[in-house]
Scaffold this motif. Structure first.
Motif, PDB file in Angstrom:
ATOM      1  N   GLN A 172     -23.561 -31.598  33.643  1.00 29.35           N
ATOM      2  CA  GLN A 172     -22.200 -31.585  33.059  1.00 29.35           C
ATOM      3  C   GLN A 172     -22.013 -30.291  32.245  1.00 29.35           C
ATOM      4  N   ILE A 173     -23.105 -29.497  31.715  1.00 29.89           N
ATOM      5  CA  ILE A 173     -22.640 -28.430  31.169  1.00 29.89           C
ATOM      6  C   ILE A 173     -21.949 -27.398  31.964  1.00 29.89           C
ATOM      7  N   GLU A 174     -22.379 -27.222  33.292  1.00 31.10           N
ATOM      8  CA  GLU A 174     -21.592 -26.337  34.005  1.00 31.10           C
ATOM      9  C   GLU A 174     -20.186 -26.786  34.610  1.00 31.10           C
ATOM     10  N   ALA A 175     -19.961 -28.415  34.640  1.00 32.21           N
ATOM     11  CA  ALA A 175     -18.900 -28.907  35.292  1.00 32.21           C
ATOM     12  C   ALA A 175     -18.008 -28.748  33.981  1.00 32.21           C
ATOM     13  N   LEU A 176     -18.281 -28.572  32.711  1.00 31.50           N
ATOM     14  CA  LEU A 176     -17.499 -28.122  31.633  1.00 31.50           C
ATOM     15  C   LEU A 176     -16.812 -26.982  31.797  1.00 31.50           C
ATOM     16  N   LYS A 177     -17.885 -26.126  31.878  1.00 29.65           N
ATOM     17  CA  LYS A 177     -17.439 -24.722  32.007  1.00 29.65           C
ATOM     18  C   LYS A 177     -16.481 -24.271  33.063  1.00 29.65           C
ATOM     19  N   GLN A 178     -16.742 -24.959  34.250  1.00 30.37           N
ATOM     20  CA  GLN A 178     -15.716 -24.774  35.268  1.00 30.37           C
ATOM     21  C   GLN A 178     -14.505 -25.468  35.372  1.00 30.37           C
ATOM     22  N   GLY A 179     -14.505 -26.389  34.195  1.00 30.91           N
ATOM     23  CA  GLY A 179     -13.312 -27.272  34.367  1.00 30.91           C
ATOM     24  C   GLY A 179     -13.069 -28.400  34.963  1.00 30.91           C
ATOM     25  N   LYS A 180     -14.238 -28.915  35.729  1.00 34.19           N
ATOM     26  CA  LYS A 180     -14.327 -29.997  36.670  1.00 34.19           C
ATOM     27  C   LYS A 180     -14.467 -31.265  35.806  1.00 34.19           C
ATOM     28  N   ILE A 181     -14.957 -31.367  34.476  1.00 26.66           N
ATOM     29  CA  ILE A 181     -14.911 -32.495  33.620  1.00 26.66           C
ATOM     30  C   ILE A 181     -14.404 -31.980  32.171  1.00 26.66           C
ATOM     31  N   ASP A 182     -13.827 -32.928  31.366  1.00 23.84           N
ATOM     32  CA  ASP A 182     -13.452 -32.555  30.223  1.00 23.84           C
ATOM     33  C   ASP A 182     -14.404 -33.065  28.860  1.00 23.84           C
ATOM     34  N   LEU A 183     -15.095 -33.982  29.174  1.00 19.88           N
ATOM     35  CA  LEU A 183     -16.293 -34.466  28.254  1.00 19.88           C
ATOM     36  C   LEU A 183     -17.471 -34.958  29.046  1.00 19.88           C
ATOM     37  N   GLY A 184     -18.505 -34.829  28.300  1.00 19.74           N
ATOM     38  CA  GLY A 184     -19.871 -35.523  29.143  1.00 19.74           C
ATOM     39  C   GLY A 184     -20.559 -36.333  28.135  1.00 19.74           C
ATOM     40  N   PHE A 185     -20.975 -37.339  28.679  1.00 18.91           N
ATOM     41  CA  PHE A 185     -21.843 -38.061  27.892  1.00 18.91           C
ATOM     42  C   PHE A 185     -23.438 -37.961  28.574  1.00 18.91           C
ATOM     43  N   GLY A 186     -24.310 -37.569  27.820  1.00 11.34           N
ATOM     44  CA  GLY A 186     -25.521 -37.243  28.446  1.00 11.34           C
ATOM     45  C   GLY A 186     -26.770 -37.665  27.448  1.00 11.34           C
ATOM     46  N   ARG A 187     -28.010 -37.389  27.899  1.00  6.92           N
ATOM     47  CA  ARG A 187     -29.221 -37.978  27.321  1.00  6.92           C
ATOM     48  C   ARG A 187     -30.156 -36.655  26.806  1.00  6.92           C
TER      49      ARG A 187
END
Length: 299
Positions: free
Chosen positions: A131-146
């Motif tokens: 999710q961290i990389e996806a956020l930085k690459q603009g692939k997602i806008d929010l991430g829910f993780g653990r």
């Protein structure tokens, strides 16, 4: 100093040749050599050893290379994030880890959709690290993780610290503790299934870190592909498994769930978003989270 100068320098270092770097950059060799020399003059240091074949950096040049790569990487990430933020209009992409589907995430997403009918929500399953990389690459806008993962480009908000439970077969000798609970020190000699068997860090990493934090070493900790497989093996009487409390709602026969008493035995549920992202959907999702948590008496 311009970014193109840094790109020129980094390419020469990586190609170990002015000629090959010039070909890769689609420029001729003399201008590239002049730009490198100009960069050295501006910095007041030698970046490359004179006359070396292949081209080798000086000690100062290697230090500068490492930071130049970081600058170019951060610039590319910032550009990607800015473009994504500017284009977010009618769609919000939300990354999630699968175990959160047994927690309150479905309620949060449903409420968000009800309150924002003009926004299309796209759910994308991916691990917390991804999710961290996806956020930085603009692939997602929010991430829910653990997981407890930090990155300077990402803001992480801990929403809840979910307690762990121990899944055992109903006839397992530990089942007698279903009312009073167990400490992790009581299960170190058991066969413990952990999940998933995927790129680390993951939930399995979290479990291992909790044991380490408590100074405990499980005798047999076996990773399996996913939570269903782990619980299926436990249901067959094969071993035991630590899971987030919300996952105890998974309907599998012959299982009982025992509270884990150690204070350290919890899984943080967090929301990750791009630093300085002031988009309206951020405030909207936070409001939905607060509402759902209040309805479920979660502080």
């Amino acid at each position: 100093m311009e970014l193109r100068h840094l790109r020129y320098f980094v390419t020469v270092v990586e190609e170990q040749s002015i000629t090959k770097a010039a070909e890769k950059l689609c420029i001729t060799q003399p201008p590239l050599s002049r730009q490198i020399q100009k960069l050295e003059e501006e910095l007041g240091i030698l970046l490359f050893e004179r006359g070396s074949r292949p081209v080798r950096t000086t000690e100062a040049g290697q230090f500068f290379y490492q930071h130049a790569v970081q600058i170019l990487t951060h610039t590319a990430q910032a550009t990607s994030m800015a473009k994504r933020i500017s284009t977010v209009n009618n769609i919000v992409r939300i990354g999630y880890v699968s175990s959160l589907l047994y927690a309150l995430l479905p309620q949060i997403i449903y409420l968000f959709r009800q309150k924002n009918p003009d926004i299309e929500v796209e759910l994308i399953e991916c691990g917390t690290k991804d999710q961290i990389e996806a956020l930085k690459q603009g692939k997602i806008d929010l991430g829910f993780g653990r997981l407890r993962i930090s990155d300077p480009a990402i803001k992480r908000i801990v929403l809840h610290e979910e307690k762990l439970k121990l899944a055992v077969h109903k006839n397992h000798h530990l089942a007698e503790y279903i009312e009073q609970g167990v400490y992790l020190s009581q299960i170190t000699n058991e066969l413990i299934f952990s999940y998933p068997a995927s790129q680390k860090p993951n939930f399995s990493t979290l479990i291992q870190s909790i044991f380490t934090e408590l100074g405990l070493v499980p005798k047999e900790l076996v990773e399996v592909r996913e939570i269903y497989l782990a619980l299926g093996l436990v249901s067959s009487g094969e071993g035991i498994c630590l899971i987030p409390e919300s996952a105890s709602d998974i309907g599998m026969k012959n299982l009982v769930y025992i509270p884990v008493l150690d204070m350290e035995a919890y899984s943080p549920i967090s929301l990750s978003l791009r630093n300085m992202d002031q988009s309206s959907y951020v405030l909207n999702i936070l409001e939905c989270i607060r509402n759902v948590f209040q309805d479920n008496n979660i502080v």
